[in-house]
Design a protein around this motif. Structure first.
Motif, mmCIF file in Angstrom:
data_model
loop_
_atom_site.group_PDB
_atom_site.id
_atom_site.type_symbol
_atom_site.label_atom_id
_atom_site.label_comp_id
_atom_site.label_asym_id
_atom_site.label_seq_id
_atom_site.Cartn_x
_atom_site.Cartn_y
_atom_site.Cartn_z
ATOM 1 N N LEU A 1 0.580 3.984 -2.913
ATOM 2 C CA LEU A 1 0.687 5.725 -2.566
ATOM 3 C C LEU A 1 1.630 6.493 -2.877
ATOM 4 O O LEU A 1 1.125 7.674 -3.631
ATOM 5 N N VAL B 1 -6.425 3.923 -7.831
ATOM 6 C CA VAL B 1 -6.517 3.563 -6.839
ATOM 7 C C VAL B 1 -8.307 5.042 -6.406
ATOM 8 O O VAL B 1 -7.866 5.536 -7.123
ATOM 9 N N HIS C 1 -10.331 -4.112 1.724
ATOM 10 C CA HIS C 1 -10.022 -2.439 1.745
ATOM 11 C C HIS C 1 -11.348 -1.685 0.895
ATOM 12 O O HIS C 1 -11.284 -0.831 0.979
ATOM 13 N N GLY D 1 0.776 -1.374 0.197
ATOM 14 C CA GLY D 1 -0.040 0.270 0.151
ATOM 15 C C GLY D 1 0.330 1.027 0.083
ATOM 16 O O GLY D 1 0.307 2.216 -0.847
ATOM 17 N N LEU E 1 -6.202 -5.563 -0.448
ATOM 18 C CA LEU E 1 -5.999 -3.870 -1.132
ATOM 19 C C LEU E 1 -7.406 -3.799 -1.339
ATOM 20 O O LEU E 1 -8.021 -2.427 -1.360
ATOM 21 N N LEU F 1 -6.080 4.113 1.108
ATOM 22 C CA LEU F 1 -4.196 4.198 1.420
ATOM 23 C C LEU F 1 -3.797 4.629 2.093
ATOM 24 O O LEU F 1 -3.098 4.031 2.307
ATOM 25 N N VAL G 1 -9.883 -0.712 -1.602
ATOM 26 C CA VAL G 1 -8.969 1.702 -2.783
ATOM 27 C C VAL G 1 -8.536 1.532 -3.950
ATOM 28 O O VAL G 1 -8.271 1.990 -4.000
ATOM 29 N N ILE G 2 -8.654 -0.432 -4.062
ATOM 30 C CA ILE G 2 -7.905 -0.224 -5.569
ATOM 31 C C ILE G 2 -8.672 -1.093 -6.574
ATOM 32 O O ILE G 2 -8.541 -1.944 -6.206
#
Length: 246
Positions: free
Chosen positions: A172, A233, A221, A168, A217, A239, A223-224
């Protein structure tokens, strides 16, 4: 060949109107110094396509400022014969690559474009003259290298953090230095070029571990999203919370 205006905001970059990533050389560079570089080498800026190498071998005479895109650099501290021992790093917009040539002209680093990449070549001798005559430009370069070292330490040198945090954190960082936004959906950032194997090599992790982290991820989560050589993203703030969590 000339920069592709459909791929990059060339006029905005060359006029110094496009915001550069935090910590990059062009972010530190004083506004009144950038036109000096553009007037000297702006017409030499060119585009390299994905998988092309920047000419940063021992006989090459330029350093490069990345104006758009993303590259992967590999160094072999024990020599090319020990290819399994290599240091892999990603570099993006606003950064200087090949900077070691400013003090050691024979320095070399394998530098491969991960996506269409727009660079400005700067002859090392003339760049050194400019840096000596422009102390604030020299300071900008030194500050950017220090910022990059600190960023590298946080991303690549923290094996005690979880794979999700480490992957992550790298995504980022890539979103900041190589991400592209879409006016139709400005909340999303697209990262073109890196593969999961590239990420594994950079973080010194197994490919299967990176695959699991990317899956978490994406699916856990949210986030992507991911495809081959592309990460999107979808929630930058979330993230960041994952990547920077203690």
């Amino acid at each position: 060949m000339p920069p592709k205006v459909d791929a990059f905001r060339t006029s905005e970059v060359l006029r110094g109107r496009q915001a550069m990533p935090e910590g990059s050389f062009l972010r530190h560079l004083p506004d009144d110094t950038w036109p000096l570089l553009v007037s000297a080498w702006g017409l030499d800026a060119r585009v390299y396509e994905r998988d092309e190498e920047l000419p940063l071998g021992p006989d090459d005479k330029n350093v490069y400022i990345i104006l758009g895109g993303c590259v992967l650099q590999e160094r072999f501290p024990l020599g090319a014969a020990a290819a399994s021992t290599r240091i892999t790093r990603f570099r993006g917009v606003g950064e200087v690559v090949g900077e070691a040539k400013l003090i050691a002209p024979e320095a070399a680093v394998t530098t491969v474009c991960l996506a269409t990449t727009w660079v400005m070549p700067c002859p090392t001798q003339r760049m050194n003259v400019l840096l000596r005559k422009q102390p604030r430009a020299q300071q900008a370069l030194l500050c950017s290298l220090e910022d990059r070292n600190r960023s590298d330490e946080m991303i690549y040198c923290t094996p005690n953090r979880t794979p999700v945090q480490r992957v992550g954190g790298l995504l980022l960082r890539l979103a900041g230095i190589a991400g592209r936004t879409n006016s139709a959906d400005p909340g999303q950032v697209t990262i073109l070029g890196p593969t999961q194997r590239d990420i594994a090599d950079a973080l010194l992790m197994g490919v299967s571990t990176v695959e699991s982290a990317v899956r978490a991820l994406r699916d856990t989560h949210g986030v992507i999203t991911s495809r081959y050589r592309q990460f999107v993203v979808t929630d930058l703030h979330a993230l960041r919370d994952i990547a920077l969590s203690s």
